[in-house]
Design a protein around this motif. Structure first.
Motif, short mmCIF file in Angstrom:
data_model
loop_
_atom_site.label_atom_id
_atom_site.label_comp_id
_atom_site.label_asym_id
_atom_site.label_seq_id
_atom_site.Cartn_x
_atom_site.Cartn_y
_atom_site.Cartn_z
N ILE A 1 0.92 -1.19 -0.04
CA ILE A 1 -0.12 0.04 -0.05
C ILE A 1 0.84 1.26 0.03
O ILE A 1 1.93 1.33 0.77
CB ILE A 1 -0.99 -0.02 1.24
N ILE A 2 0.61 2.21 -0.80
CA ILE A 2 1.23 3.44 -1.24
C ILE A 2 0.34 4.37 -1.14
O ILE A 2 -0.51 4.64 -1.80
CB ILE A 2 2.18 3.39 -2.40
N ILE A 3 0.54 5.69 -0.43
CA ILE A 3 -0.02 7.01 -0.63
C ILE A 3 0.99 7.83 -0.87
O ILE A 3 1.88 8.24 -0.19
CB ILE A 3 -0.77 7.44 0.55
N THR A 4 0.85 8.48 -2.40
CA THR A 4 1.94 9.14 -2.66
C THR A 4 1.29 10.19 -3.74
O THR A 4 0.28 10.14 -4.32
CB THR A 4 2.95 8.37 -3.58
N SER A 5 2.23 11.19 -4.07
CA SER A 5 1.92 12.11 -5.32
C SER A 5 2.75 11.31 -6.47
O SER A 5 3.78 10.92 -6.38
CB SER A 5 2.47 13.57 -5.12
N ILE A 6 2.07 11.35 -7.78
CA ILE A 6 2.97 10.96 -8.68
C ILE A 6 3.12 12.01 -9.88
O ILE A 6 2.06 12.68 -10.26
CB ILE A 6 1.93 9.94 -9.59
N TYR B 1 -1.25 -7.12 -9.67
CA TYR B 1 -2.49 -6.11 -10.20
C TYR B 1 -2.20 -5.12 -9.30
O TYR B 1 -1.86 -4.85 -8.18
CB TYR B 1 -3.58 -7.08 -9.50
N GLU B 2 -2.69 -3.82 -9.64
CA GLU B 2 -2.45 -2.45 -9.21
C GLU B 2 -3.85 -1.58 -8.88
O GLU B 2 -4.30 -1.37 -10.16
CB GLU B 2 -1.53 -1.74 -10.14
N LEU B 3 -4.35 -1.28 -8.02
CA LEU B 3 -5.45 -0.68 -7.87
C LEU B 3 -4.99 0.77 -7.57
O LEU B 3 -3.98 1.01 -6.65
CB LEU B 3 -6.39 -1.07 -6.51
N ILE B 4 -5.36 1.57 -8.47
CA ILE B 4 -5.19 3.17 -8.05
C ILE B 4 -6.46 4.08 -7.93
O ILE B 4 -7.29 3.76 -8.68
CB ILE B 4 -4.03 3.63 -8.91
N MET B 5 -6.39 4.95 -6.70
CA MET B 5 -7.44 5.99 -6.55
C MET B 5 -6.98 7.15 -6.46
O MET B 5 -6.00 7.24 -5.57
CB MET B 5 -8.35 5.26 -5.42
N VAL B 6 -7.54 8.12 -7.29
CA VAL B 6 -6.95 9.41 -7.05
C VAL B 6 -7.76 10.11 -5.82
O VAL B 6 -9.13 10.14 -5.69
CB VAL B 6 -7.17 10.23 -8.40
N ILE B 7 -6.88 10.46 -4.89
CA ILE B 7 -7.54 11.13 -3.70
C ILE B 7 -7.68 12.59 -3.89
O ILE B 7 -8.74 13.08 -3.33
CB ILE B 7 -6.80 11.08 -2.43
N LYS B 8 -6.85 13.12 -4.61
CA LYS B 8 -6.85 14.49 -4.77
C LYS B 8 -6.33 15.10 -5.99
O LYS B 8 -5.13 14.30 -6.44
CB LYS B 8 -6.27 15.55 -3.67
N CYS C 1 -2.48 10.06 -4.70
CA CYS C 1 -2.89 8.66 -4.96
C CYS C 1 -2.84 7.57 -3.91
O CYS C 1 -1.58 7.79 -3.24
CB CYS C 1 -2.28 8.40 -6.35
N LEU C 2 -3.65 6.75 -3.96
CA LEU C 2 -3.54 5.54 -3.21
C LEU C 2 -3.22 4.44 -4.14
O LEU C 2 -4.31 4.39 -4.95
CB LEU C 2 -4.95 5.38 -2.36
N GLU D 1 -6.48 2.43 7.33
CA GLU D 1 -5.97 1.41 8.20
C GLU D 1 -4.32 1.60 8.06
O GLU D 1 -3.54 1.42 8.78
CB GLU D 1 -6.54 0.10 7.88
N TYR D 2 -3.72 1.60 6.72
CA TYR D 2 -2.42 1.62 6.47
C TYR D 2 -1.83 2.99 7.30
O TYR D 2 -0.65 2.75 7.90
CB TYR D 2 -2.43 1.78 4.77
N GLY D 3 -2.65 4.06 7.27
CA GLY D 3 -2.07 5.31 7.79
C GLY D 3 -1.91 5.15 9.17
O GLY D 3 -1.26 6.23 9.87
N SER D 4 -2.74 4.34 9.84
CA SER D 4 -2.89 4.40 11.54
C SER D 4 -1.81 3.43 12.10
O SER D 4 -1.18 2.77 11.38
CB SER D 4 -4.31 4.19 12.25
#
Length: 134
Positions: A19-24, A35-42, A81-82, A131-134
């Motif tokens: 799990i990665i939360i990052t800017s691309i 397999y890669e799930l990507i969700m744009v948070i902002k 992105c998540l 969950e990943y961030g906590s």
């Protein structure tokens, strides 16, 4: 002949997903077994497959299949992105290990609607991110 970067993804032994939360900003065309799930948070992100480009905006969610050549670049807005990278072995549900699975989930493309609404997938991914961030 074109060559594309093979991306090695390292997982913790006990987790089938990274799990990665990052800017691309940018990634070259590449592929991996996960397999890669990507969700744009902002913001915005452009997802490129060899023949297609998708402008992903806040809330969009896409699944990139195992061994699928793809790349990313920032849209007109910075992004957060998540990303959930899932080992392809996670889907080995049969004795036939050579079986491969292809999924379609793309809220920016919308050519095929999922059986469940996109909000269901967004909520599940948001739970993973929290969950990943906590």
């Amino acid at each position: 002949m074109n060559s594309y970067i093979f991306e090695t993804i390292e997982h913790h032994k006990e987790n089938p997903a990274k799990i990665i939360i990052t800017s691309i900003d940018h990634s070259d065309y590449h592929w991996h077994y996960d397999y890669e799930l990507i969700m744009v948070i902002k913001g915005e992100l452009i997802l490129s497959f060899l023949a297609e480009n998708y402008l992903l905006k806040e809330g969009d969610i896409v699944l990139v299949n195992s061994k699928e050549i793809h790349g990313y670049r920032c849209g007109n807005e910075d992004n957060i992105c998540l990303i959930v990278q899932i080992k392809n072995e996670f889907f080995n549900l049969r004795d036939d290990k050579k079986q491969s699975y292809y999924f379609y989930l793309n809220s920016a493309g919308e050519t095929i609607k999922p059986k469940r609404p996109y909000d269901h997938f967004r909520k599940q991914l948001a739970k993973v991110g929290i969950e990943y961030g906590s």
